[in-house]
Design an enzyme around this catalytic site. Sequence first.
Site, PDB file in Angstrom:
ATOM      1  N   ASP A 111       0.686  -1.348  -0.323  1.00  0.00           N
ATOM      2  CA  ASP A 111      -0.446   0.451   0.207  1.00  0.00           C
ATOM      3  C   ASP A 111       0.552   1.319   0.169  1.00  0.00           C
ATOM      4  O   ASP A 111       0.495   1.984  -0.534  1.00  0.00           O
ATOM      5  CB  ASP A 111      -1.182  -0.189   1.752  1.00  0.00           C
ATOM      6  CG  ASP A 111       0.070  -0.033   2.475  1.00  0.00           C
ATOM      7  OD1 ASP A 111       0.720  -0.751   2.684  1.00  0.00           O
ATOM      8  OD2 ASP A 111      -1.368  -0.364   3.570  1.00  0.00           O
ATOM      9  N   ASP A 164       3.432   0.703  13.597  1.00  0.00           N
ATOM     10  CA  ASP A 164       2.827  -0.543  13.395  1.00  0.00           C
ATOM     11  C   ASP A 164       3.435  -1.761  14.116  1.00  0.00           C
ATOM     12  O   ASP A 164       2.509  -2.284  15.148  1.00  0.00           O
ATOM     13  CB  ASP A 164       2.237  -1.335  12.238  1.00  0.00           C
ATOM     14  CG  ASP A 164       1.220  -0.442  11.439  1.00  0.00           C
ATOM     15  OD1 ASP A 164       0.302   0.243  12.001  1.00  0.00           O
ATOM     16  OD2 ASP A 164       1.325  -0.360  10.092  1.00  0.00           O
TER      17      ASP A 164
END
Length: 732
Positions: free
Chosen positions: A72, A448
């Site tokens: 992404d 993350d």
Amino acid sequence: MSTFHLSRRSVLAGTAAVVAVVSLPSVQGQAAAVPPAKGTYRWRNAVQGGTGFITGVLFHPSVRGLAYLRTDIGGAYRWDERTGRWIPLIDHLGWDDWNLLGVEAMAVDPAHPNRVYLSLGTYTQSWAGNGAVLRSEDRGATWQRTDLTVKLGANEDGRGCGERLLVDPRDSDTLWLGTRHDGLLKSTDRGASWQGVSFPAAASATGQGITLLVAAGRGVYAGWGDSDGTSANLYRTADGVTWEAVPGQPTGNAAKVPVRAAYDRHTRELYVTYADAPGPNGQSDGSVHKLRTTTGKWSEVTPVKPGGATGDGGTDSFGYGGVAVDARDPGTVVVSTNNRWSLVDTLYRTTDGGRTWTSLKDQAVLDVSETPYLKWGADKPKFGWWIQAVGLDPYDSRHVVYGTGATLYGTRDLTHWAPQIRGVEEASVRQLISPPTGTAHLLSGSGDIGVMYHERLTASPSRGMASNPVFGTATGLSLAPAKPSYVVRAGWGDHGNGAFSHDGGRTWAPFKAQPDVAKSAPGPIAANADGSVLLWSFGTANPAYRSADNGAGWTEVTSYPKGAAPVADPVDPARFYAFDTTTGTVHTSTDGGRTFTARATGLTSGDTEFQLVAAPGRSGDLWLSLKGNGLYRSTDGGATFTRIATCRASYTLGFGKASEGASYPALYMVGATQTVTAVYRSDDEAKSWTRINDDRHQWGWIGAAVTGDPRVYGRVYIATNGRGVQYGEPAR
């Protein structure tokens, strides 16, 4: 990786989308076989192993061992069967092209194995640049580029949907490109130019548009993500000119968004996965259907219907995501669930066209020894989440891969699974520390995956993500300059937002207490020179807090400029510094962070990309990067600053071991001496600079952090936004 949820302006389908054609250099990996020139740098990843959302994987249908992967925000890769590694393909994209590091879709040409196409564009907001299409005749070793006049959204909702780019099955010169807001584009010259074509559906503000393009025989099918659940969401063309809604297609909430599709050429059946939202989040319902293209008959073949009980009083809600068919065995299909947080996502496999299914998770044996962070602080890893990319090797029926939010799992026997991720690094890195002593030469803080202790640069950290507590995203990382075994970190955690280490970041313990605001706005943190005082910032709406007892108690610092990142003097434990970008003022403390006073004023204000750093081993020697306004230095503790004449723009600055014979540390900068934004090194206190990266190694936006190694001259670590930690060393 994060995504945005903003309404966007739609543009009418049919808009021309042409074209600046540029020849681009070979990429990292392809060029590695050529010895580097004397004086140049060799660039590699500090291995973490995946660490980001794998949004697509594509096996080439006519070449054994050839596959491509997209992410992404971190580019695309090609699988190298000989070395068992993924080769990055678009590291050549530079600072101005940061928005193109997100890959919306990939396409290969079954009739021409060396051709590959990528559609690029990370965001569709007004501040993001337009998309582009890259085309290659040598499997991504070199590229030609066509800039579009429309935007693509590789890091927005729906980024795990099917490939929106397709080579027409009847004509290799014809390509189709589905967009989110601008309908369907077509190229008749192998992607060199693009024109809008008529399409039956009109884009809405949901930002999905065309979710997939797939060939079925000589026809092409397109999924439409802006349906309300009652209108058509799957279209087809038989002649490449006229598109029509597919008759008899499923409707309803469970079939609202066609997520992915795959065609079984043996049975001439098209399998489509559906969900009530595009994902990867927000799905609570879904289904799987197949269409026999020769008769137009639809059949529902959903393995398990969402909505059942979980056994603990909850509801088993999820959608369906990936789908792949076996090119060798008719009727053999693999589909994935998605957003199934309660019972955990799985792959279902059928060998009889969907009449019966087996959950591959139930007998799965996961081996994450090569990437231990995948345990996320638990005793064992979970099978997966955000599973929207599924691939089935056309030359090996038992070789299945699937992407998650952090890795690509693969199996060769349908039972034993391990990350098939070597070469892929997608972390969005926020902080870097290279300690002057200890086992690890690098500590990193990322989005993350929190903080990692890199005892080796060539293997994923053996301890995985820093735990006790685990942070999803790191917001701060600091060591005590005069006591480097003491390290503190901050971030978003479920069991506390701050932690300390007495062994250089190898093991951690949570602060005994934390300010209440830490739960909602954990920000950067700094330890003073000897580690006796901590200063923690919490955004522009909140005051900073100070602790003099290793995080057991905290006191509000009312005079601290809100939102500023604290900087400790590397020598004097009583000194802290902070730059207030709202006023262009440097504030200092000489009483261990209890109070702050304004020193230098009149500096550039309002700059959101700034950095204040202190030179190691020197008290009061400060450097201030002010984005396009250049680089400034103070040698009097922030009372006055002088602009560095050799630097036009500076985004981030760090220090490393001095060159032989030099008394001042080497400086490393992401910035520009004249016009080119690049990575530079100075061995003479910024009197002169040498560019140390090259046009093949640029990695988009790299403005978060850079640091040299205090023990190895010439070694530099760079934080990228989607390509992990890059480190460079002078080639020998």
